[in-house]
Design a protein around this motif. Structure first.
Motif, PDB file in Angstrom:
ATOM      1  N   LEU A   1      50.504 -20.381 -18.676  1.00  0.00           N
ATOM      2  CA  LEU A   1      50.976 -20.656 -17.441  1.00  0.00           C
ATOM      3  C   LEU A   1      50.214 -20.068 -16.287  1.00  0.00           C
ATOM      4  O   LEU A   1      49.832 -18.813 -16.294  1.00  0.00           O
ATOM      5  CB  LEU A   1      52.482 -20.442 -17.202  1.00  0.00           C
TER       6      LEU A   1
ATOM      7  N   SER B   1      47.644 -23.893 -16.978  1.00  0.00           N
ATOM      8  CA  SER B   1      48.617 -24.733 -16.446  1.00  0.00           C
ATOM      9  C   SER B   1      48.292 -25.567 -15.235  1.00  0.00           C
ATOM     10  O   SER B   1      49.172 -26.311 -14.457  1.00  0.00           O
ATOM     11  CB  SER B   1      49.899 -24.352 -16.211  1.00  0.00           C
TER      12      SER B   1
ATOM     13  N   ILE C   1      59.980 -18.415 -14.451  1.00  0.00           N
ATOM     14  CA  ILE C   1      59.406 -18.941 -15.782  1.00  0.00           C
ATOM     15  C   ILE C   1      60.299 -19.999 -16.545  1.00  0.00           C
ATOM     16  O   ILE C   1      60.048 -20.928 -17.167  1.00  0.00           O
ATOM     17  CB  ILE C   1      59.310 -17.904 -16.836  1.00  0.00           C
TER      18      ILE C   1
ATOM     19  N   CYS D   1      57.041 -23.569  -9.362  1.00  0.00           N
ATOM     20  CA  CYS D   1      58.350 -23.203  -9.940  1.00  0.00           C
ATOM     21  C   CYS D   1      58.778 -21.659  -9.721  1.00  0.00           C
ATOM     22  O   CYS D   1      57.893 -20.884  -9.519  1.00  0.00           O
ATOM     23  CB  CYS D   1      58.221 -23.094 -11.380  1.00  0.00           C
TER      24      CYS D   1
ATOM     25  N   THR E   1      50.333 -18.273 -13.008  1.00  0.00           N
ATOM     26  CA  THR E   1      51.697 -17.602 -12.307  1.00  0.00           C
ATOM     27  C   THR E   1      51.343 -16.850 -11.117  1.00  0.00           C
ATOM     28  O   THR E   1      50.084 -16.340 -10.876  1.00  0.00           O
ATOM     29  CB  THR E   1      52.392 -16.598 -13.134  1.00  0.00           C
TER      30      THR E   1
ATOM     31  N   ILE F   1      51.105 -26.997 -13.029  1.00  0.00           N
ATOM     32  CA  ILE F   1      52.074 -26.002 -12.542  1.00  0.00           C
ATOM     33  C   ILE F   1      51.912 -24.699 -12.449  1.00  0.00           C
ATOM     34  O   ILE F   1      51.025 -23.902 -13.212  1.00  0.00           O
ATOM     35  CB  ILE F   1      52.949 -26.135 -14.122  1.00  0.00           C
TER      36      ILE F   1
ATOM     37  N   ALA G   1      59.877 -23.377 -15.028  1.00  0.00           N
ATOM     38  CA  ALA G   1      58.583 -23.904 -15.489  1.00  0.00           C
ATOM     39  C   ALA G   1      58.961 -24.479 -16.762  1.00  0.00           C
ATOM     40  O   ALA G   1      58.567 -25.744 -17.295  1.00  0.00           O
ATOM     41  CB  ALA G   1      57.519 -22.718 -16.070  1.00  0.00           C
TER      42      ALA G   1
ATOM     43  N   ALA H   1      53.986 -20.967 -11.765  1.00  0.00           N
ATOM     44  CA  ALA H   1      55.359 -20.537 -11.768  1.00  0.00           C
ATOM     45  C   ALA H   1      55.248 -18.926 -11.246  1.00  0.00           C
ATOM     46  O   ALA H   1      54.375 -18.374 -11.429  1.00  0.00           O
ATOM     47  CB  ALA H   1      55.956 -20.347 -13.151  1.00  0.00           C
TER      48      ALA H   1
ATOM     49  N   ASP I   1      56.470 -15.421 -12.004  1.00  0.00           N
ATOM     50  CA  ASP I   1      56.500 -14.467 -13.321  1.00  0.00           C
ATOM     51  C   ASP I   1      56.979 -13.061 -13.043  1.00  0.00           C
ATOM     52  O   ASP I   1      56.266 -12.378 -12.200  1.00  0.00           O
ATOM     53  CB  ASP I   1      55.136 -14.522 -14.067  1.00  0.00           C
TER      54      ASP I   1
END
Lengths: 341, 341
Positions: free
Chosen positions: A290, A333, A248, A245, A292, A271, A251, A273, A275
């Motif tokens: 998450l 995640s 955020i 992603c 990241t 997932i 996500a 993401a 950030d």
DNA sequence: TCAAACATCCAAAGCGCTTTGAACACTGGG
DNA sequence: CCCAGTGTTCAAAGCGCTTTGGATGTTTGA
């Protein structure tokens, strides 16, 4: 109280007082001290307007605020602005926000450059073909870029390593056994989106995986867009087991799609993401927390402001070309890819 | 090209050209047309700095950006700024962002007022005891307020009906059978937090419920704070069946706490959040979609900018005192209170 | 001892605009 | 034919600062 009055009070000329105040060498230390003390005592503050007219310098820094674009996708903008503000406040620089729509953005830049209301502008989110950069270069107006400019030569900029970040994140997912991965990226005309795209592609190539296993979507990075995209991908025959992603917010949309389809993150779906560290949306406040790729947009704001001020102080363009590393932070995640069913 | 050159080109005096350009009546229509045409042709743009010095008016509007406060809790700020920007751009006003920390905020306002870099300032999130308002009033510097000022007399402001919104939301929850309700509010020194608090309290009183069934917490409205608070409340012996949230971000934290404790929203727990319409975080993009009290922060931004410009144009302070109604939008995060177990 | 060099300071000329006070030309009423 | 009134234009004085080009002592070197 103005300069003239202060000068009369001190039985000195305006010239001397002005020079004393501005730190010029051709005034003796004794008088400088006297002047400084008096200025302090009378609460004298030079008029910015007069100074601006006399010097031609605005003591201000311009940020073009693309109302549509920013409002849509950038709570980040506040963080970024906070960074810029922090630095410019220290130097006594004002920050001028020039609103514009995508349509009149160029005109806005032109006006800023010609009017002399600012000494330098900061340009964000450069495009593959960026008319703003061309314009400012042509007008020889000082500017610095936040993000990677399409033609970096002769341009001062700071960027994060989008390529490396997404390469690393993708490799990590591949190591976890993921094969079908969906990348929800920003709009493709942004250089950062291209860099991220390349990063992911290289990771696939390096792992000897066919590139069609990487499904990529370019779009404005909102939660809603992401939701739609994720929902569609997850309902397809060959659904991905992992999402990359762009932010955020993206996500958030993906999480919602997963929840609605009864998919567990990270068991059924991983997932990662990117950030930018919005304090309002800490990646570790999600459920699950998450994984990241992290870099601070605020720090970028302070750095780009420093660059802008240095540019005003006479630094040549193209002197700075920072690319900051991005760290992969593994949280809850991401997990090994589910068994094929 | 400057005014002098333009005047010479036209064989007119600077006076006449200046007046023609600025729409003064003592210049004939013919000459005005000629001047306007020439200005257009030569691309003449008056120097803002010179005009500022000559008139003493900055053609700019100030927004104090409290870096810590805003960055912490306000992705809203971008939306708000977009609204302000939209209006001021139309009038050719610049927007000056003055950064400050809570500590030097007063000094920042003082400087803004004295320097003449802006003609008016917009003040947000007024406090119960607000030194900024006192200062500006004392200095007789034009300002308008976004939010309800503690002493509304003689102050132009625009606010949303925080009282009504929370009264309505609370009543709605009570009607659904909820008795133990937790309100996660903003910090108590803000007037908006007080208004919300009163709204909820009045709803309890109207329903003949004891006020200790309403548990109230004041805090910076971040997802993380909300999470901690909700988690604690939900793990207590007498846990609430509903939450009232001061913002979408607060709701996010509450949702996470509920998810971690295995509580289903809305079956086990109802949530209502106040929604300022951040496009990046639409309330209907959550899972479940959030029931909200809704008002547009962007619209507020445009309105407050209009007020600010009117103020510059000479409108007396205290002329405007808008309070906008807030609508309760029922979505999927509210349901009848669970049976007592 | 005198000229050159230096250290300080100043008067005045901008910067590009607005605005005051006056001048000028043209009308019509007496 | 003169004067008040009106419509149109202008020269010049700011706005408050910086900066150029001296001016005025004060040292220094020969």
């Amino acid at each position: 109280m103005n300069l003239k009055e202060l000068a009369e009070e001190l039985h000195l000329s305006q010239t001397t007082v002005s020079r004393a105040l501005n730190g010029y060498p051709e005034v003796s230390e004794k008088t400088r001290e006297i002047v400084l003390a008096a200025a302090q005592r009378f609460g004298y503050r030079p008029s910015p307007a007069a100074r601006r007219l006399a010097t031609g310098r605005a003591h201000a820094l311009g940020v073009v605020f693309n109302a549509e674009r920013n409002a849509l996708m950038d709570p980040l903008f506040v963080e970024y602005l906070a960074g810029v503000a922090e630095v410019s406040a220290k130097q006594g620089f004002d920050i001028l926000i020039s609103p514009s729509t995508p349509r009149d953005e160029i005109a806005t830049f032109g006006r800023l450059a010609r009017d002399g209301t600012v000494d330098v502008v900061i340009l964000s989110a450069p495009l593959i073909v960026d008319a703003r950069i061309s314009l400012l270069s042509e007008l020889k107006f000082p500017f610095v870029v936040h993000g990677r400019p399409p033609e970096p030569a002769g341009v001062s900029y700071i960027d994060i390593d989008n390529f490396g970040a997404f390469q690393q994140a993708t490799s990590f997912l591949i190591q976890l056994g993921h094969r079908r991965i969906t990348l929800i990226n920003g709009e493709e005309h942004f250089t950062f989106a291209q860099d991220r795209s390349h990063g992911a592609a290289i990771a696939f190539a390096a792992a000897g995986l066919p590139k069609n296993m990487l499904e990529e979507h370019f779009m404005p990075m909102t939660a809603e867009n992401a939701y739609r995209c994720a929902r569609q991908a997850l309902e397809s025959d060959e659904r991905p087991t992992a999402f990359l992603c762009g932010s955020i917010l993206v996500a958030l949309g993906v999480l919602r799609a997963a929840a609605e389809l009864g998919l567990d993150v990270p068991r059924d779906l991983s997932i990662i993401a990117h950030d930018d560290e919005m304090p309002a949306f800490p990646a570790d406040q999600f459920h699950p927390q998450l994984t990241t790729t992290r870099s601070s947009i605020r720090a970028a704001g302070t750095r780009v402001a420093e660059m802008a001020l240095a540019r005003v102080a006479g630094q040549k363009p193209g002197t700075v070309a920072d690319v900051w590393p991005v760290q992969l932070i593994v949280r809850g995640s991401t997990a090994a890819a589910p068994e094929r069913g």
